[in-house]
Write a protein that holds these residues in place. Sequence first.
Motif, PDB file in Angstrom:
ATOM      1  N   UNK A  40      30.670  79.610  43.583  1.00 46.28           N
ATOM      2  CA  UNK A  40      29.272  79.969  43.733  1.00 46.28           C
ATOM      3  C   UNK A  40      28.586  80.096  42.376  1.00 46.28           C
ATOM      4  N   UNK A  41      27.376  79.559  42.296  1.00 48.39           N
ATOM      5  CA  UNK A  41      26.577  79.670  41.086  1.00 48.39           C
ATOM      6  C   UNK A  41      26.892  78.633  40.029  1.00 48.39           C
ATOM      7  N   UNK A  42      27.835  77.724  40.318  1.00 45.72           N
ATOM      8  CA  UNK A  42      28.198  76.701  39.339  1.00 45.72           C
ATOM      9  C   UNK A  42      27.144  75.603  39.257  1.00 45.72           C
ATOM     10  N   UNK A  43      26.454  75.357  40.383  1.00 47.74           N
ATOM     11  CA  UNK A  43      25.435  74.305  40.417  1.00 47.74           C
ATOM     12  C   UNK A  43      24.080  74.880  40.010  1.00 47.74           C
ATOM     13  N   UNK A  57      23.256  78.429  45.002  1.00 49.64           N
ATOM     14  CA  UNK A  57      22.908  77.663  43.812  1.00 49.64           C
ATOM     15  C   UNK A  57      22.109  78.528  42.843  1.00 49.64           C
ATOM     16  N   UNK A  58      21.900  77.976  41.661  1.00 48.53           N
ATOM     17  CA  UNK A  58      21.198  78.686  40.596  1.00 48.53           C
ATOM     18  C   UNK A  58      19.908  77.935  40.274  1.00 48.53           C
ATOM     19  N   UNK A  59      18.809  78.701  40.100  1.00 46.83           N
ATOM     20  CA  UNK A  59      17.511  78.086  39.772  1.00 46.83           C
ATOM     21  C   UNK A  59      16.891  78.783  38.565  1.00 46.83           C
ATOM     22  N   UNK A  77      20.465  82.119  44.064  1.00 47.13           N
ATOM     23  CA  UNK A  77      19.840  82.147  45.384  1.00 47.13           C
ATOM     24  C   UNK A  77      20.789  82.812  46.374  1.00 47.13           C
ATOM     25  N   UNK A  78      20.398  83.976  46.913  1.00 47.33           N
ATOM     26  CA  UNK A  78      21.190  84.670  47.931  1.00 47.33           C
ATOM     27  C   UNK A  78      20.784  84.249  49.338  1.00 47.33           C
ATOM     28  N   UNK A 118      22.492  88.764  39.439  1.00 51.18           N
ATOM     29  CA  UNK A 118      23.940  88.671  39.315  1.00 51.18           C
ATOM     30  C   UNK A 118      24.510  87.686  40.318  1.00 51.18           C
ATOM     31  N   UNK A 119      25.622  87.082  39.934  1.00 49.21           N
ATOM     32  CA  UNK A 119      26.321  86.144  40.804  1.00 49.21           C
ATOM     33  C   UNK A 119      27.280  86.930  41.689  1.00 49.21           C
TER      34      UNK A 119
END
Length: 645
Positions: A190-193, A286-288, A303-304, A324-325
């Motif tokens: 999670x959060x790698x993209x 994902x991360x934005x 994004x939760x 936070x991730x």
Amino acid sequence: MATYKMEDMDLIVHIRGGGSFYRLTDIVTNISWSGSIKSPYRELNFEFIQAVNDEKVKSIGLSANSTCCFYVGGKEIFRGNIIEVEKASSNNGIRVTAYDIGYVLHRDEVSYNFVNKSASEIAKTVFAGKDGQMNLPVGKIAKGDSKITKMFIGVSRYDAIMTAYTEHAKISKKKYMIDVDIDKFNIIEKGEVKLKILFNEKQNVEYSSYKESVANVVNRVLVVDEQGNKLQVKTNKEFRKLYHTVSKVIEQKKDGKAEDIDAAFHGLDRTCDLHGYGDITCKSGYKVQIKDSHTGLIGDFYIDKDKHSWIGGKYSIDLELNFDNIMDEKSAGKDESKASSSEGKALDWGHGITADMINKLLKGPLAGKGDLFIKYGNMYKVNPMMVALVARMECGEKFDSNLAVNHFNFFGIKDPDKNIKKYKSFGSYSSVEEGIRRGFHFIGISHVNKKGRKFDQIISTWAPVSDGNDTSGYIRQVKSWYKQHTGKDWSDSNLGTGVTSDEEANSRLVSDGYSGSGGSGGNDRQRKILQVAESMVGKGRYTWGGKSIYNSDCSGFVYACHKAAGITIGGSTSAQLHNGKKIPSLAQALPGDLIITQSSASGSGRHVMLYIGNGMVIHNGGPEGSPITKTRVRRGSWTEIRRCW
């Protein structure tokens, strides 16, 4: 940033049982497509108005469990089943809710007993299902090589998988989630993209909000043993500034390890919501990147939760974001595992072998005896499949050698014990079980524990070249069979550690099949009593009148062991003489029973011990200050045996 129009979309429904497909795009008034990091499935909602005289819509016969697919810009982004169809008479509206295949993962429950399996192995097994469950297709599975032992009974497939990856995350320090890609499941970091899109207040952000919360703060961690005794306390000074002292208690595991203390702390939660115009790549996990000077939201966010809406032809997006991730941490199932056994079970040390696996190779007098190999593999802490394959080499494919059939000697053992009957120089045993146990005895004690031999060294001694054996061929064959029957290459890390003696092996045995006078939970209570007692050997100190596990006399020690198992007995030998059920003789005693006997060394004239099987006890026998010990039963002029579990 995308500007999707209604003509960019296609909503197609396949009616259950009818075989007909309908394109509903032209009649829907709004559509939403959403997901969350705390859910394994994505949701599709759509609404349309059915005019009273609209025969075309009436003829569709939309019903639950019909399938639907949603396309945007020619790309399919959702495929699932209709779960709910809601009709309102006030405006003739119809609201439809559909979930993708991840809903099966959320609802379908499992029963598994995983022993020393990696997180990724557990995930693949749960996705595959068993006993008629749906085989869920898998894409990419994130590396998860941490070994885990868990029993899942009545746990959802999602919770089982996420529990395994929650355990793995404690070691890898990464976060994981399950992502559904139309018709297959992926487990991703999670959060790698990081998405290329930028949310900017001047371009595609209509409004945003920011929230801080101390509701979940943990600023003090207390580590305790199985009896709740304090072992360690740690405080986070920075988090202490946020709020009053809020503690989390962690129980140290049986191997002496506790979960990561630092990971147990929890500080300030910072979340934000955003409404604007993005594109369909913005999905949970994902991360934005965001730039909003009003709320101070500048930088990368996770994004939760996401919701994409098309209302009246206008597209918008709502995001719940996190600084936070985080992952959807789960802690389902039980740490204890259960192994099959004939007359008892031993605590499983994590070899990952089952009786069914071994039974597939056993024949002749050993046919169906896989449970005995598991039992003694656990008692002597030696890989039971390896020992079974040695028997296969010694006895032949049908296990029909003269030694096997007529003497129950399945390992070609030249037994030095003078009390064992001999055939020539070979041991001639009285039963199949005795023959199996002697094999584990020699391998587990002599070869593995005392001499520290690896597999190749064991076979080189067991079947030496000097006796005319093809030792290297023997070794290759057993390793080849091991892979055939387990699906894994042999590794000496799977051999086990062995035990120092038969007494130690016996101490690992726990009676099976007895419910006790207290009801169906007897076995679990018995097991707990023995686990607590074993954990205290060499610890604590004799304290006359004491009843805590670390400071007790003989009666206080057995009182504390029973209390840890949720059983209340008397705190003195005079009371314990009348607790529970009377057992007629030592021959009928089971591990966990109390043995109360005459003692001239005690002021009361009595001494109580906890029986652990095979003539052995654990007790707190003094003198003052002495630790708890394990020894053979000692009996005075009279003996009373009581069973309280």
